[in-house]
Design a protein around this motif. Sequence first.
Motif, PDB file in Angstrom:
ATOM      1  N   HIS A 108       0.835  -1.191   0.000  1.00  9.52           N
ATOM      2  CA  HIS A 108       0.000   0.000   0.000  1.00  9.52           C
ATOM      3  C   HIS A 108       0.874   1.246   0.000  1.00  9.52           C
ATOM      4  O   HIS A 108       1.978   1.262   0.531  1.00  9.52           O
ATOM      5  N   SER A 109       0.319   2.302  -0.616  1.00  8.01           N
ATOM      6  CA  SER A 109       0.916   3.630  -0.529  1.00  8.01           C
ATOM      7  C   SER A 109      -0.205   4.646  -0.673  1.00  8.01           C
ATOM      8  O   SER A 109      -1.368   4.286  -0.885  1.00  8.01           O
ATOM      9  N   GLY A 110       0.148   5.915  -0.607  1.00  4.34           N
ATOM     10  CA  GLY A 110      -0.871   6.939  -0.700  1.00  4.34           C
ATOM     11  C   GLY A 110      -1.492   7.029  -2.081  1.00  4.34           C
ATOM     12  O   GLY A 110      -2.598   7.530  -2.240  1.00  4.34           O
ATOM     13  N   THR A 111      -0.779   6.558  -3.111  1.00  6.59           N
ATOM     14  CA  THR A 111      -1.290   6.657  -4.478  1.00  6.59           C
ATOM     15  C   THR A 111      -1.947   5.380  -4.968  1.00  6.59           C
ATOM     16  O   THR A 111      -2.527   5.363  -6.053  1.00  6.59           O
ATOM     17  N   GLY A 112      -1.839   4.278  -4.236  1.00  6.02           N
ATOM     18  CA  GLY A 112      -2.479   3.049  -4.687  1.00  6.02           C
ATOM     19  C   GLY A 112      -1.945   1.837  -3.964  1.00  6.02           C
ATOM     20  O   GLY A 112      -1.211   1.945  -2.967  1.00  6.02           O
ATOM     21  N   GLU A 113      -2.321   0.684  -4.475  1.00 11.76           N
ATOM     22  CA  GLU A 113      -1.880  -0.572  -3.887  1.00 11.76           C
ATOM     23  C   GLU A 113      -1.840  -1.629  -4.973  1.00 11.76           C
ATOM     24  O   GLU A 113      -2.508  -1.520  -6.010  1.00 11.76           O
ATOM     25  N   ALA A 114      -1.022  -2.667  -4.766  1.00 15.89           N
ATOM     26  CA  ALA A 114      -0.897  -3.759  -5.733  1.00 15.89           C
ATOM     27  C   ALA A 114      -0.296  -4.955  -5.022  1.00 15.89           C
ATOM     28  O   ALA A 114       0.285  -4.842  -3.929  1.00 15.89           O
ATOM     29  N   ALA A 115      -0.454  -6.110  -5.659  1.00 14.87           N
ATOM     30  CA  ALA A 115       0.098  -7.339  -5.098  1.00 14.87           C
ATOM     31  C   ALA A 115       1.568  -7.484  -5.512  1.00 14.87           C
ATOM     32  O   ALA A 115       1.933  -7.154  -6.643  1.00 14.87           O
ATOM     33  N   PRO A 116       2.432  -7.941  -4.615  1.00 14.96           N
ATOM     34  CA  PRO A 116       3.839  -8.160  -4.989  1.00 14.96           C
ATOM     35  C   PRO A 116       3.969  -9.366  -5.906  1.00 14.96           C
ATOM     36  O   PRO A 116       3.044 -10.156  -6.090  1.00 14.96           O
ATOM     37  N   THR A 117       5.147  -9.501  -6.475  1.00 17.31           N
ATOM     38  CA  THR A 117       5.433 -10.640  -7.346  1.00 17.31           C
ATOM     39  C   THR A 117       6.327 -11.682  -6.690  1.00 17.31           C
ATOM     40  O   THR A 117       6.396 -12.811  -7.176  1.00 17.31           O
ATOM     41  N   THR A 118       7.004 -11.307  -5.608  1.00 11.03           N
ATOM     42  CA  THR A 118       7.942 -12.228  -4.972  1.00 11.03           C
ATOM     43  C   THR A 118       7.855 -12.072  -3.454  1.00 11.03           C
ATOM     44  O   THR A 118       7.788 -10.951  -2.949  1.00 11.03           O
ATOM     45  N   VAL A 119       7.843 -13.211  -2.759  1.00 10.35           N
ATOM     46  CA  VAL A 119       7.902 -13.238  -1.291  1.00 10.35           C
ATOM     47  C   VAL A 119       9.037 -14.166  -0.895  1.00 10.35           C
ATOM     48  O   VAL A 119       9.158 -15.275  -1.436  1.00 10.35           O
ATOM     49  N   ILE A 120       9.888 -13.712   0.015  1.00 13.90           N
ATOM     50  CA  ILE A 120      11.015 -14.511   0.489  1.00 13.90           C
ATOM     51  C   ILE A 120      10.980 -14.561   2.005  1.00 13.90           C
ATOM     52  O   ILE A 120      10.717 -13.547   2.661  1.00 13.90           O
ATOM     53  N   LEU A 121      11.190 -15.757   2.566  1.00 10.34           N
ATOM     54  CA  LEU A 121      11.235 -15.958   4.011  1.00 10.34           C
ATOM     55  C   LEU A 121      12.611 -16.494   4.377  1.00 10.34           C
ATOM     56  O   LEU A 121      13.108 -17.444   3.735  1.00 10.34           O
ATOM     57  N   LEU A 122      13.229 -15.904   5.408  1.00  7.33           N
ATOM     58  CA  LEU A 122      14.602 -16.252   5.797  1.00  7.33           C
ATOM     59  C   LEU A 122      14.640 -16.547   7.284  1.00  7.33           C
ATOM     60  O   LEU A 122      14.131 -15.752   8.096  1.00  7.33           O
ATOM     61  N   PRO A 123      15.247 -17.680   7.700  1.00  3.00           N
ATOM     62  CA  PRO A 123      15.399 -17.952   9.133  1.00  3.00           C
ATOM     63  C   PRO A 123      16.547 -17.125   9.706  1.00  3.00           C
ATOM     64  O   PRO A 123      17.600 -16.975   9.080  1.00  3.00           O
ATOM     65  N   LEU A 124      16.342 -16.581  10.879  1.00  9.03           N
ATOM     66  CA  LEU A 124      17.386 -15.853  11.602  1.00  9.03           C
ATOM     67  C   LEU A 124      17.860 -16.762  12.733  1.00  9.03           C
ATOM     68  O   LEU A 124      17.109 -17.067  13.670  1.00  9.03           O
ATOM     69  N   GLN A 125      19.129 -17.204  12.650  1.00 10.55           N
ATOM     70  CA  GLN A 125      19.595 -18.230  13.576  1.00 10.55           C
ATOM     71  C   GLN A 125      21.089 -18.090  13.798  1.00 10.55           C
ATOM     72  O   GLN A 125      21.814 -17.493  13.001  1.00 10.55           O
ATOM     73  N   THR A 126      21.516 -18.638  14.932  1.00 12.17           N
ATOM     74  CA  THR A 126      22.935 -18.842  15.193  1.00 12.17           C
ATOM     75  C   THR A 126      23.241 -20.306  14.916  1.00 12.17           C
ATOM     76  O   THR A 126      22.410 -21.038  14.375  1.00 12.17           O
ATOM     77  N   LYS A 127      24.432 -20.747  15.302  1.00  8.45           N
ATOM     78  CA  LYS A 127      24.785 -22.146  15.043  1.00  8.45           C
ATOM     79  C   LYS A 127      23.919 -23.111  15.839  1.00  8.45           C
ATOM     80  O   LYS A 127      23.628 -24.215  15.390  1.00  8.45           O
ATOM     81  N   GLU A 128      23.509 -22.691  17.036  1.00  4.05           N
ATOM     82  CA  GLU A 128      22.774 -23.609  17.910  1.00  4.05           C
ATOM     83  C   GLU A 128      21.285 -23.300  17.985  1.00  4.05           C
ATOM     84  O   GLU A 128      20.470 -24.209  18.151  1.00  4.05           O
ATOM     85  N   HIS A 129      20.880 -22.020  17.855  1.00  6.71           N
ATOM     86  CA  HIS A 129      19.516 -21.647  18.185  1.00  6.71           C
ATOM     87  C   HIS A 129      18.859 -20.916  17.014  1.00  6.71           C
ATOM     88  O   HIS A 129      19.502 -20.153  16.284  1.00  6.71           O
ATOM     89  N   LEU A 130      17.549 -21.129  16.890  1.00  5.08           N
ATOM     90  CA  LEU A 130      16.709 -20.360  15.978  1.00  5.08           C
ATOM     91  C   LEU A 130      16.166 -19.167  16.750  1.00  5.08           C
ATOM     92  O   LEU A 130      15.627 -19.298  17.841  1.00  5.08           O
ATOM     93  N   LEU A 131      16.317 -17.974  16.162  1.00  4.94           N
ATOM     94  CA  LEU A 131      15.893 -16.760  16.847  1.00  4.94           C
ATOM     95  C   LEU A 131      14.612 -16.176  16.269  1.00  4.94           C
ATOM     96  O   LEU A 131      13.859 -15.515  16.984  1.00  4.94           O
ATOM     97  N   GLY A 132      14.353 -16.373  14.969  1.00  4.93           N
ATOM     98  CA  GLY A 132      13.157 -15.796  14.379  1.00  4.93           C
ATOM     99  C   GLY A 132      13.138 -16.010  12.880  1.00  4.93           C
ATOM    100  O   GLY A 132      13.956 -16.737  12.309  1.00  4.93           O
ATOM    101  N   VAL A 133      12.184 -15.352  12.208  1.00  3.55           N
ATOM    102  CA  VAL A 133      11.999 -15.464  10.757  1.00  3.55           C
ATOM    103  C   VAL A 133      11.764 -14.067  10.196  1.00  3.55           C
ATOM    104  O   VAL A 133      10.980 -13.282  10.748  1.00  3.55           O
TER     105      VAL A 133
END
Length: 553
Positions: free
Chosen positions: A373-398
Amino acid sequence: MTTELQKPSWLANLPVQRKVLLAFVLLFLVTIANGAAFLRVQAEQRDIRSWTIHTYEVLDKLQSLLIQVINQQTGLRGYQIAGQKEFLAPYYQGRENIGKHLDDLRQLTRDNAIQQSRLDRVDELLKHWHTEVAEPELAAVLSRDAVQRAQLEALILKDKGYIDQIKATLMQLQDAERLLLTERSDDLQRIVRIAHWLTIISMLVGLALVIVSILLVQNLVTRPLVSLTGLMTRLSDGDHSIDVFGTPRRDEIGALARALQTFKNITIEIQQRNWVKTSAGQIINALQAAEDRSSFGNTLTGSLARFLNAGVSAFYVLEDRQQLLVLSGSFGYQQAKHGQRQYRLGEGLTGQCARDRKPIVVESIPADYVRIHSGTGEAAPTTVILLPLQTKEHLLGVLEFASFGRFTSQHQALLDELLPTVALSLENLQRALRTRELLSESQHLTEELQASTEELRVQQEELRTTNESLHLKSQQLEQQSAQLMASEEELRVQSEELQVSNEELRQRGSILAEQKKSLEALQADTQEKADELARASQYKSEFLANMSHELRT
């Protein structure tokens, strides 16, 4: 400058020296071909001229032969009319020359069987004319015999017939030669026209070859060199958007183009590395100012979204105790009707990315999936990427990003460089927040313990006051009991009074029983508060021991 997409021709792959040599060789070959063509045309012209002269000679011989025949006939007629032998000179001279003329004509027309047969016919007619007409006419003129002279008229008529046949045959010979002369004249004109057009064509071909050579040199050598020089200048000025052409070529231009492409790739790689380092440094510096997970998530998603050209980004932090991914920061995100603020591991793409600890890329996004969304309009994206945020031992988030375009290798390099440092920063922030929470909890428990201690002290004071009051009441009861025992005798005496006041005494006994029960309940309450105070002291000791151990850890 457009990129050269098609495969270069064999000519473009030749070295520059061979290109120039090829142009000169072509010019030389065209010159040789023009010379050979001119020599061929001149040879044909000489041949046609020779045959034309030959035809004129045949016509001249035929005209001379016809004149000799006419002269013979004229001399014979003059002799017949005048009777003088001087008129026979052309006749005898013609007999001597006709054979020679016929031999010359046979020699000249030896390549033409039809003309040879016509000459044979003329020779045969001349022989018959001499034997059957001319000689008998001479004999008849010289004879005084009336019969022979009577035959002279018939011979004259026969003479005319032979002479006409000879003339007709000679005319056929002349017509045939004139026809050949016309054909050869036409051939000569054709050769002259061919020579004329060959001259024009050779000039045009030579001019075209020169123009083609100039254009080839310009297109294959000069223009590429000028263009590559311009590209080098633009690249040296920092313009990395240039498209290097000619790299598939196998000549010097191709080698220069490949060297320029290599230099461009190295320059772009260095620029990308500098951009990645600078961008990562800016984001890390911004994250260091975050004091909680919410500000950390908002700073991280906002900074990364701007560097990755993403329209929407969200950050989900893993809660270890509940094993839930909770939305802790976003950029440009508007809660959709199907959207959630928390996910379990394995739930949805966000939970799946957290459980597998692997990136997920989704393209061809439906229109109702998410909107930018923006002030002039809205549209659907073409690409979505999900990345894990982690250290060697623990998962911290996405981390989750949505964009109108694809994520480039430069974006991936930034994420590879940044995410490990972001994970360490988040882990340090969580440890600091945990320590802060423990300190706050310790302070709170200390305050609660102090309040409980004060309350217990107040309760102990109240118990002491109550005990003293109970003790006084007990003494009063003992005194009353003594008084009762002392007055028991009086009671007996005053049984009547006691009977009257019996009801009053029973009521007083009930009151005393109730007071006794109240005293027992108060003693039980005092004992319970003493036990609670002992337990609170024990809890405080255990909590202080745990806090000391936690702070040491």
